[in-house]
Design a protein around this motif. Sequence first.
Motif, mmCIF file in Angstrom:
data_model
loop_
_atom_site.group_PDB
_atom_site.id
_atom_site.type_symbol
_atom_site.label_atom_id
_atom_site.label_comp_id
_atom_site.label_asym_id
_atom_site.label_seq_id
_atom_site.Cartn_x
_atom_site.Cartn_y
_atom_site.Cartn_z
ATOM 1 N N SER A 105 -25.528 -19.770 22.739
ATOM 2 C CA SER A 105 -26.814 -19.547 22.080
ATOM 3 C C SER A 105 -27.693 -20.790 22.177
ATOM 4 N N GLY A 108 -28.828 -21.120 18.322
ATOM 5 C CA GLY A 108 -27.729 -21.216 17.364
ATOM 6 C C GLY A 108 -27.981 -20.397 16.109
ATOM 7 N N LEU A 242 -35.237 -10.365 33.925
ATOM 8 C CA LEU A 242 -35.587 -10.547 32.506
ATOM 9 C C LEU A 242 -36.793 -11.473 32.363
ATOM 10 N N VAL A 363 -33.938 -14.495 17.476
ATOM 11 C CA VAL A 363 -33.866 -13.186 16.830
ATOM 12 C C VAL A 363 -32.884 -13.290 15.663
#
Length: 366
Positions: A105, A108, A242, A363
Motif C-alpha cells: 500500500s 498505508g 489503469l 480509499v
Amino acid sequence: EKGGYDHFMLKEIFEQPHTIFDCLRGRLDATNGTITMSGIQQYAEQLTQAKRIIIVACGTSWHAGLVAEYIFEEVTRIPVEVEYASEFRYRNPVVGEGDVIIAISQSGETADTLVAIESAKEKGAIILGVVNVVGSSIARTSHGGAYTHAGPEIGVASTKAFTGQLAVLTMMALKIGHLKGTLSEKRYTHLLNELNDVPEKVALALEQKDHIEALALKYKDATDALYLGRGYNFPVALEGALKLKEISYIHAEGYPAAEMKHGPIALVDDKLPVFFVATKDSFHEKVLSNMQEIKARKGKVIAIVSEGDDAANALADDLITVPFADELIAPMINAIPMQLLAYYIGVAKGYDVDKPRNLAKSVTVE
Ligand code: M6R
C-alpha cells in the motif's frame, strides 16, 4: 512545490531515478553481494519455510503484487497468491499460522487492505507491509516489512510509489531466494547488479518524453485502447491501462497478450490502439506473433521494445524504446513510458491529471 513541473504527476514520474535509488540505498550492496532489510530478516525463518505467500492490495499496488508473484515464484519457489484486498477480506479465506501475508500500500490507509491484514493477523498469519507512508495504519498493523521510501506522492495516480514497491518486492524475493538456496549464486549476483542499474535505466527511459508526448497527441482521440503483455510484462500492461483510464478517461483494458484471442480480439479495428509491452524476454517470440495477429486485423500497434529490437520495429506502427534489462527487473523500466503516455494524453485532453474526477488519493472507506 511542483519543482518547476506543470503537475505533481509529472514531477513524481521524473523523481523516479532518485526515489528508486533511495529505496535501494543502504539495502542493496551489489559489490559485496548483500541485501540488508531488517524488517524482513527478522522473519527470515518464517519466510524461507512458508508454504505459501499471500499478497493483498488494491489498484496499482495490486499490480505490483502481480509482478511480485512472478518474481517470488521464480526465485523462491514458494507458491504465491495475489488477492484483491476487498475480495479476500469478505470471503472467509483459508489463512492461518504458517502463512505469510504481504500487504502492499502506498498510503498505508486503504480500508480494505487494512481490514484484510487485521483479520489474517488474528488468525495467526505473519503480516509484512510494503508501505510508502511511514507510521501509517498498515505499517503499524504489520509485524515487519519494508518502506518504499518514495517520498510523498501527491498525484492521485500512483507512479513513483509503484516502482518503489517493485524495488522493495524484488529485493525481498532475491533475499529469500538466496537464503533458501533456490536462486543460484550466479543469477543472484547478476540480478543484484541489474537492480543496481535501475535508476540509471529509468533516467534513460525518461528521455523518451518528447517522443511519447508526440504519440500522445497522435492517439489522444481514441475511444478505447488495449494493453497487452506476457509474463513479467503482463502486470505492466494492466498498470498501463489503469493509468490511461484514470488520467485520460479513455476506456482501456489490459490483458495477457495470449488471452486476446479468447475475446478482446473482437474489438480490434483500424481505430484501436494496441499497446504492447514487448521488451526482450523469454516470451518475446510469442509476443511478436501476437503483434502480428493485431496487425493482420488492422489494429494500430504501439510497442514498447528494447533498444535495437529490429523484429518488433518491423511490426509496429509506433515504437517506444527503453534500455534492456533482465526480465525480472524490466517492469520498473517499462512502467515509465506507460505513465508518461497517460500523463500526456490527459494533459492534451485538458483534464486535471493530478486530481482525476471521482477518485481519492486513498480509499479509506470500503
Ligand atoms: O494507497 P494504496 O496503495 O493502498 O492505494 C491502492 C489504490 O487505491 C491505488 O493504487 C489506486 O488504484 C491509484 N489511483 C492508482 O493510480
